[in-house]
Design a protein around this motif. Structure first.
Motif, PDB file in Angstrom:
ATOM      1  N   GLU A 123     -15.524 -93.368 -53.751  1.00 20.37           N
ATOM      2  CA  GLU A 123     -14.498 -92.785 -52.888  1.00 20.37           C
ATOM      3  C   GLU A 123     -13.663 -91.827 -53.727  1.00 20.37           C
ATOM      4  N   GLY A 131     -12.093 -87.048 -50.716  1.00 21.93           N
ATOM      5  CA  GLY A 131     -12.474 -86.992 -49.310  1.00 21.93           C
ATOM      6  C   GLY A 131     -13.850 -87.534 -48.979  1.00 21.93           C
ATOM      7  N   SER A 145     -19.148 -90.567 -45.527  1.00 28.66           N
ATOM      8  CA  SER A 145     -18.023 -90.149 -44.700  1.00 28.66           C
ATOM      9  C   SER A 145     -17.274 -89.017 -45.382  1.00 28.66           C
ATOM     10  N   ASN A 146     -16.825 -88.055 -44.578  1.00 28.88           N
ATOM     11  CA  ASN A 146     -16.078 -86.902 -45.064  1.00 28.88           C
ATOM     12  C   ASN A 146     -14.720 -86.902 -44.381  1.00 28.88           C
ATOM     13  N   ALA A 147     -13.646 -87.134 -45.137  1.00 23.81           N
ATOM     14  CA  ALA A 147     -12.295 -87.203 -44.577  1.00 23.81           C
ATOM     15  C   ALA A 147     -11.627 -85.832 -44.513  1.00 23.81           C
ATOM     16  N   LEU A 148     -12.279 -84.807 -45.018  1.00 25.29           N
ATOM     17  CA  LEU A 148     -11.662 -83.475 -45.091  1.00 25.29           C
ATOM     18  C   LEU A 148     -11.848 -82.681 -43.798  1.00 25.29           C
ATOM     19  N   ASP A 149     -11.119 -81.552 -43.703  1.00 24.15           N
ATOM     20  CA  ASP A 149     -11.209 -80.678 -42.524  1.00 24.15           C
ATOM     21  C   ASP A 149     -12.333 -79.662 -42.635  1.00 24.15           C
ATOM     22  N   PRO A 194     -16.929 -82.242 -40.908  1.00 25.06           N
ATOM     23  CA  PRO A 194     -15.517 -82.559 -41.156  1.00 25.06           C
ATOM     24  C   PRO A 194     -15.103 -83.801 -40.366  1.00 25.06           C
ATOM     25  N   ARG A 195     -14.204 -84.596 -40.958  1.00 22.07           N
ATOM     26  CA  ARG A 195     -13.647 -85.782 -40.298  1.00 22.07           C
ATOM     27  C   ARG A 195     -14.731 -86.689 -39.711  1.00 22.07           C
ATOM     28  N   SER A 196     -15.815 -86.868 -40.468  1.00 22.39           N
ATOM     29  CA  SER A 196     -16.907 -87.725 -39.996  1.00 22.39           C
ATOM     30  C   SER A 196     -16.857 -89.053 -40.733  1.00 22.39           C
ATOM     31  N   ASP A 197     -17.272 -90.093 -40.029  1.00 25.93           N
ATOM     32  CA  ASP A 197     -17.243 -91.434 -40.610  1.00 25.93           C
ATOM     33  C   ASP A 197     -18.614 -92.075 -40.462  1.00 25.93           C
ATOM     34  N   SER A 244     -21.605 -90.665 -40.250  1.00 23.61           N
ATOM     35  CA  SER A 244     -22.564 -89.997 -39.351  1.00 23.61           C
ATOM     36  C   SER A 244     -23.862 -89.606 -40.076  1.00 23.61           C
TER      37      SER A 244
END
Length: 115
Positions: free
Chosen positions: A6, A9, A31-35, A65-68, A70
């Protein structure tokens, strides 16, 4: 399920499952927490001698972006030295973000006993 990486992002989870033939299947989810999307994504794994590793390609080279979770990737591991040594894995992670190439390394030594 365990978080194995981790940073910046990007989060990588591993889910481990024992198979009837003695091997274990590891499903990595990303997962990508960024925009912004992470593109050209590549996860490479290496294991110790006495361990067989087969890595399938990831389901996509783009983490939206903002994927968890996927995007995922499967690995099959046979640890012939499990009685003496638990499973350990080195990871190399590569991707591009906003045109910048990013490369990092990680290590996973927290696999459940018997793997």
């Amino acid at each position: 399920r365990m978080v194995v990486y981790e940073k910046d992002g990007l989060k990588i989870n591993f889910a481990c499952r024992k198979e009837a033939d003695g091997s274990c299947t590891i499903t990595a989810t990303f997962s990508n927490a960024l925009d912004a999307p992470m593109t050209d994504f590549l996860l490479e794994a290496a294991v110790l001698k006495g361990v067989r590793l087969a890595v399938q390609p990831a389901t996509s080279a783009v983490l939206p972006p903002r994927s968890d979770g996927s995007v995922s990737q499967r690995m099959s591991v046979v640890n012939q030295v499990a009685a003496e040594k638990g499973l350990a894995m080195k990871l190399r992670i590569k991707y591009s973000l906003n045109g910048r190439k990013i490369e990092d390394c990680g290590q996973v030594s927290t696999f459940p006993a018997g793997y």
